[in-house]
Design an enzyme around this catalytic site. Structure first.
Site, PDB file in Angstrom:
ATOM      1  N   ARG A 112     -12.447  -4.621  -7.096  1.00 15.26           N
ATOM      2  CA  ARG A 112     -12.370  -5.366  -5.831  1.00 15.26           C
ATOM      3  C   ARG A 112     -13.761  -5.643  -5.285  1.00 15.26           C
ATOM      4  O   ARG A 112     -14.599  -4.743  -5.199  1.00 15.26           O
ATOM      5  CB  ARG A 112     -11.576  -4.575  -4.790  1.00 15.26           C
ATOM      6  N   TYR A 158     -11.147   0.817  10.570  1.00 15.79           N
ATOM      7  CA  TYR A 158     -12.355   1.261   9.856  1.00 15.79           C
ATOM      8  C   TYR A 158     -12.724   0.360   8.691  1.00 15.79           C
ATOM      9  O   TYR A 158     -13.707   0.611   8.020  1.00 15.79           O
ATOM     10  CB  TYR A 158     -12.187   2.710   9.369  1.00 15.79           C
ATOM     11  N   LYS A 159     -11.912  -0.680   8.433  1.00 19.02           N
ATOM     12  CA  LYS A 159     -12.247  -1.588   7.335  1.00 19.02           C
ATOM     13  C   LYS A 159     -13.133  -2.715   7.891  1.00 19.02           C
ATOM     14  O   LYS A 159     -14.273  -2.481   8.242  1.00 19.02           O
ATOM     15  CB  LYS A 159     -10.974  -2.079   6.657  1.00 19.02           C
ATOM     16  N   ASP A 184       1.518  -5.360   8.458  1.00 18.78           N
ATOM     17  CA  ASP A 184       0.378  -4.481   8.255  1.00 18.78           C
ATOM     18  C   ASP A 184      -0.859  -5.367   8.173  1.00 18.78           C
ATOM     19  O   ASP A 184      -0.974  -6.204   7.269  1.00 18.78           O
ATOM     20  CB  ASP A 184       0.555  -3.658   6.964  1.00 18.78           C
ATOM     21  N   PHE A 193       0.853  -1.189   0.000  1.00 20.39           N
ATOM     22  CA  PHE A 193       0.000   0.000   0.000  1.00 20.39           C
ATOM     23  C   PHE A 193       0.897   1.250   0.000  1.00 20.39           C
ATOM     24  O   PHE A 193       1.901   1.289   0.703  1.00 20.39           O
ATOM     25  CB  PHE A 193      -0.861  -0.053   1.263  1.00 20.39           C
TER      26      PHE A 193
END
Ligand SMILES: *Cc1c(COP(=O)(O)O)cnc(C)c1O
Length: 407
Positions: A366, A217-218, A192, A123
């Site tokens: 996705r 928050y995912k 991560d 990322f």
């Protein structure tokens, strides 16, 4: 799973089905982007209103009536989801800041003896933060290495940082095996876990992990910009220094001592005043997660993923659709990524049909799979909608080419 009726049967016997109603989701909307922003637990607005009330009435007194301990309490509740001890987890800042802190600590422990190895397709924030941390803690540069070659590049004294689940392909590394191999090479690992926490069972302690960071928050559904977490193994606490020694990471914050003394546990990685309003979403979400069996989440996530993979393999090739995720469920996180040269327009066209996915440029679509609130029939319907768009060429309508700021 061969039909929509099969999906209906799976939904009827789904042990997680009851969680769906705990989330605020518009009827008819198929939300497959929980890997970017999780849905909102229904209890959030009431709790936010309560905290606003506390703020208005208690003012400064709110700190002594629960606010000041909130990050520590939530870290302790989050720890079991990570397979960690409560004192090894801090809740603070965001994943980028926590990654910087964890990398700085790991590089310092390694004493400048080896390179900082990063996965080249990680990322972007991880790449930027790694470059900055490497320059400052040990004066080393970053070695950007393809995911399959990471382990070969490790040397004694090195640090490696990698995403457990790749945000693009959804490729899942074996955390236990990777950690063991990295240690055998003399390296420390900074994981991560942004796409892992709340998506699959984790056992950081058992795996002998060193450091880990992630956002909430995912899959964890704590809300946009909710504070993130940092894990540090117990055995590193003797030497793990934060590069941002703020007062909330001090052993005795309210002594107002002129010199910094780190908190004895992971709380040293807190920095300044915690974001109480932001923590409220995490608090409500973690109350819900306390009831969840992560093994059941993983089983359903795999079943939902296999459903997409099998449908796409059966009919997608003729439509220019390719699987960009591992076929094997054991190597896949909680998403399925499809490759198509019109991925962006496809995700826009799907959105108009009430199916929310996202696109990672240039050509990845996705499909995020969140077992707590996604039904089998929804995934079936989403794939049908995609196939229908492709068959009709609807994605070529001009308005779907208009780029949004957030793709
Ligand atoms: C979402 C995500 C981040 C986000 O970092 P923030 O600082 O919380 O914005 C970082 N790394 C990965 C791999 C991610 O998927």
């Amino acid at each position: 799973v061969r039909s929509r009726a099969d999906c209906e049967r799976l939904d009827a016997t789904d042990p997680l089905a009851g969680f769906r109603d705990r989330f605020a989701l518009e009827p008819g909307l198929v939300y497959l982007d929980g890997n970017s922003l999780g849905a909102m637990p229904r209890g959030v607005p009431a709790r936010l209103a309560e905290v606003a009330e506390e703020w208005s009435r208690q003012l400064i007194g709110g700190w002594n009536r629960g606010w000041v301990d909130l990050p520590g309490r939530l870290a302790a509740r989050l720890a079991p989801l990570l397979g960690a001890r409560p004192g090894d987890v801090a809740v603070a800042d965001n994943a980028s800041v926590n990654l910087y802190k964890a990398l700085a600590a790991a590089l310092t422990i390694q004493g400048g003896r080896g390179p900082l190895v990063v996965e080249e397709a990680n990322f972007p924030t991880d790449l930027y933060v790694a470059a900055a941390a490497a320059g400052r803690f040990g004066g080393r540069s970053v070695a950007r290495v393809p995911r399959p070659e990471l382990l070969e590049r490790l040397t004694p004294g090195s640090v490696v940082t990698v995403s457990h689940v790749d945000y693009r392909s959804g490729h899942l590394l074996d955390l236990d095996r990777f950690t063991t191999a990295a240690h055998a090479a003399g390296a420390l690992v900074v994981w991560d876990l942004c796409h892992s926490a709340g998506a699959l069972p984790l056992s950081l302690d058992r795996a002998g992990a060193d450091f880990a960071v992630g956002c909430t928050y995912k899959f964890l559904c704590a809300g946009p910009g909710a504070p993130a977490f940092l894990y540090v193994a117990d055995r590193h606490l003797g030497r793990a220094e934060t590069p941002l020694p703020g007062w909330f990471g001090h052993a005795r914050t309210f002594d107002f001592a002129p010199d910094y003394e780190p908190a004895p546990d992971a709380a040293r990685f807190q920095t300044g005043t915690p974001n109480i309003l932001g923590l409220v979403g995490l608090e409500v979400a973690l109350e819900l997660w306390a009831e969840v069996d992560l093994e059941a989440v993983r089983r359903k996530s795999i079943a939902l993923g296999d459903l997409v993979v099998e449908r796409v393999e059966a009919v997608g090739a003729g439509l220019g659709l390719e699987l960009a995720s591992p076929r094997t469920a054991a190597e896949r996180g909680s998403q399925v990524t499809l490759r198509h040269r019109e991925a962006y327009a496809l995700s826009q066209a799907l959105s108009e049909r009430g199916v929310i996915t996202d696109c990672r440029p240039p050509d990845l679509l996705r499909i995020g799979l969140t077992p707590l609130y996604t039904r089998y029939v929804e995934v079936w319907d989403a794939v049908e909608a995609l196939l229908e768009v492709l068959a009709s060429g609807a994605q070529r309508e001009e308005r779907f080419a208009v780029r949004q700021r957030v793709p």
